[in-house]
Write a protein that holds these residues in place. Structure first.
Motif, PDB file in Angstrom:
ATOM      1  N   ASP A 117      28.088  44.272  38.125  1.00  0.00           N
ATOM      2  CA  ASP A 117      28.187  44.739  36.739  1.00  0.00           C
ATOM      3  C   ASP A 117      27.030  44.282  35.865  1.00  0.00           C
ATOM      4  O   ASP A 117      26.927  44.690  34.713  1.00  0.00           O
ATOM      5  CB  ASP A 117      29.520  44.320  36.120  1.00  0.00           C
ATOM      6  CG  ASP A 117      29.767  42.820  36.166  1.00  0.00           C
ATOM      7  OD1 ASP A 117      28.913  42.079  36.709  1.00  0.00           O
ATOM      8  OD2 ASP A 117      30.808  42.369  35.668  1.00  0.00           O
ATOM      9  N   LYS A 118      26.153  43.446  36.403  1.00  0.00           N
ATOM     10  CA  LYS A 118      24.939  43.046  35.677  1.00  0.00           C
ATOM     11  C   LYS A 118      23.717  43.825  36.173  1.00  0.00           C
ATOM     12  O   LYS A 118      22.585  43.526  35.782  1.00  0.00           O
ATOM     13  CB  LYS A 118      24.713  41.540  35.816  1.00  0.00           C
ATOM     14  CG  LYS A 118      25.775  40.707  35.097  1.00  0.00           C
ATOM     15  CD  LYS A 118      25.473  39.216  35.214  1.00  0.00           C
ATOM     16  CE  LYS A 118      26.414  38.389  34.342  1.00  0.00           C
ATOM     17  NZ  LYS A 118      27.839  38.553  34.714  1.00  0.00           N
ATOM     18  N   GLY A 119      23.939  44.811  37.049  1.00  0.00           N
ATOM     19  CA  GLY A 119      22.854  45.636  37.549  1.00  0.00           C
ATOM     20  C   GLY A 119      22.123  45.073  38.741  1.00  0.00           C
ATOM     21  O   GLY A 119      21.133  45.651  39.194  1.00  0.00           O
ATOM     22  N   ARG A 120      22.585  43.968  39.318  1.00  0.00           N
ATOM     23  CA  ARG A 120      21.935  43.370  40.486  1.00  0.00           C
ATOM     24  C   ARG A 120      22.409  44.088  41.740  1.00  0.00           C
ATOM     25  O   ARG A 120      23.613  44.178  41.995  1.00  0.00           O
ATOM     26  CB  ARG A 120      22.242  41.876  40.558  1.00  0.00           C
ATOM     27  CG  ARG A 120      21.635  41.085  39.411  1.00  0.00           C
ATOM     28  CD  ARG A 120      22.123  39.658  39.369  1.00  0.00           C
ATOM     29  NE  ARG A 120      23.553  39.579  39.139  1.00  0.00           N
ATOM     30  CZ  ARG A 120      24.191  38.503  38.658  1.00  0.00           C
ATOM     31  NH1 ARG A 120      23.491  37.410  38.365  1.00  0.00           N
ATOM     32  NH2 ARG A 120      25.497  38.523  38.487  1.00  0.00           N
ATOM     33  N   MET A 121      21.463  44.580  42.512  1.00  0.00           N
ATOM     34  CA  MET A 121      21.741  45.401  43.689  1.00  0.00           C
ATOM     35  C   MET A 121      21.350  44.645  44.950  1.00  0.00           C
ATOM     36  O   MET A 121      20.419  43.838  44.943  1.00  0.00           O
ATOM     37  CB  MET A 121      20.928  46.697  43.581  1.00  0.00           C
ATOM     38  CG  MET A 121      21.090  47.677  44.713  1.00  0.00           C
ATOM     39  SD  MET A 121      19.918  49.064  44.530  1.00  0.00           S
ATOM     40  CE  MET A 121      20.516  49.804  42.998  1.00  0.00           C
TER      41      MET A 121
END
Length: 433
Positions: free
Chosen positions: A403-407
């Motif tokens: 949910d923090k955009g870390r992939m």
């Protein structure tokens, strides 16, 4: 005169990947003609998306050998990674249940497995001392009488999950993705017990102790004794666990009581729990400091030696996903043109925003459906479908985004000597026809 025979491409990839890449990809970095045919023969099928295969890429079907499996009463055929101490990984397809069954829970020990407690489990004692106003020595029976019970689905993951992805290879058990479980744990909140003991103003960390003997048998050495900041200890999901999926905890998993510290390295979830020491400084027990469960604050050269002076303790585990509906190496009937996919994803203290799948070596990605967690710190199930253009060899690549955009990255990042935090995109090879 005897003419030496070149090894097959399969043998080369198994024994000399660098030479196999040179033969297959050549100077131009493209699989064509005889090289493409040879690789297809090694894989057992044509490669419809070969034009998207990265230069020098080792196909997933050639990257793994047959593992040894566990034979233990009450446990499934887990993959054995170590025997002293006993360490066993859960294959991804065994993680297909929303709530992980007891027989499919991975095993991670640091010392010897203690003898099963022969007395009434309710008489087992846990001591709470250190920076508290009223030290406690409390039995499990008293814990259940004094504090409200709670049952939660909680992820528990080894800090070294994914370690086998790192190159050069690091120390420790070479985990794939299967050092994870999401069982239903019943117990009492650790914060309720610490509140009853009365935290002093200087209380800042915990130290955990268990009954498992050191591998050497030395009674003066702890197999493992880790600790955490008091803020994590006071979270509502951090438990002194007494039951697993509604039943008494098996001895191999820490009976009769253990800590459950979800979202952080599983080494904090002390088995066979006997004591919690509240401290005014970080704990210095076995498994603390140096490079133990710690990662570099700034990147270091892969393969280099380091004493961990500039490292930080691992806390929230990185985002990761597993594919549970298809086994690596699965063979599907000829003419299969659509596959149903499902699995699980999690992100330590955070939640998973997306899961995406690729069948063309990462050239294109398609989104899957991601369900909400049952509760905070439970994993999330994902499902979806993918179309196949023809028969042949395919790789299912899957990645999660938090949910923090870390992939999940294409390659494991932040190499460290003990191999923590590797969470690269995973891949499963399938043959159609």
């Amino acid at each position: 005169m005897t003419v030496p025979q070149e090894r097959s491409l399969r043998e080369l990839y198994a024994e000399d990947a660098e030479r196999a890449d040179a033969l297959a990809f050549g100077r131009r970095g493209a699989l064509k003609g005889a090289s493409l045919a040879a690789l297809g023969a090694a894989l057992g099928a044509g490669i419809p998306f070969s034009r998207h295969m990265p230069v020098g890429y080792l196909p997933a079907a050639l990257a793994q050998g047959a593992p040894a499996t566990l034979r233990m009463d009450g446990k499934a055929a887990l993959v054995i990674l170590g025997e002293r101490p006993l360490v066993a990984e859960t294959p991804e397809t065994m993680l297909d249940d929303a709530v992980t069954p007891v027989d499919k829970l991975f095993i991670r020990n640091n010392g010897q497995v203690p003898e099963a407690f022969a007395g009434d489990p309710r008489s087992w004692k846990i001591r709470i001392d250190g920076e508290v106003n009223t030290p406690l020595e409390i039995t499990l029976g008293e814990l259940e009488q004094r504090f409200p019970p709670v049952t939660l689905q909680l992820q528990m993951e080894c800090g070294g999950n994914g370690r086998g992805q790192f190159q050069p290879q690091t120390r420790g058990n070479q985990w794939g993705n299967g050092a994870i479980s999401n069982a239903a744990w019943t117990g009492v909140r650790l914060r309720d017990v610490l509140t009853a003991a009365g935290l002093k103003p200087g209380a800042s960390h915990t130290g955990h102790f268990g009954a498992d003997p050191h591998l050497s048998g030395d009674p003066n050495r702890a197999a493992i004794s880790r600790g955490m900041p008091i803020a994590k200890a006071m979270e509502e999901d951090t438990l002194i666990a007494l039951r697993l999926n509604g039943q008494p905890i098996p001895n191999i998993h820490g009976a009769p009581a253990r800590l459950l510290v979800p979202g952080w390295p599983g080494s904090l979830s002390q088995k066979w729990l006997t004591r919690i020491l509240v401290r005014s400084t970080p704990h210095d027990g076995a498994g603390m400091g140096g490079t133990s469960y710690r990662v570099p604050v700034r990147p270091i050269v892969p393969g280099s030696e380091n004493n961990g002076r500039d490292f930080a303790d691992m806390q929230s585990m990185p985002v990761r996903s597993v594919l549970t509906s298809l086994a690596h190496g699965a063979r599907l009937p000829a003419g299969t043109r659509e596959i149903d996919l499902r699995g699980a994803a999690w992100a330590g203290d955070d939640t998973v925003r997306a899961v995406d799948v690729s069948l063309d070596f990462g050239a294109t990605w398609r989104p899957m459906q991601v369900a909400a967690p049952a509760n905070r710190h439970a994993w999330q199930r994902w499902t979806g479908k993918a179309a196949l253009p023809s028969d042949g060899y395919f790789e299912v690549w899957y990645r999660a985004t938090d949910d923090k955009g870390r992939m999940q990255p294409h390659l494991p990042a932040n190499w460290n000597p003990q191999g923590y935090g590797a969470n690269a995109i995973s891949r499963a090879a399938i043959l159609v026809g």
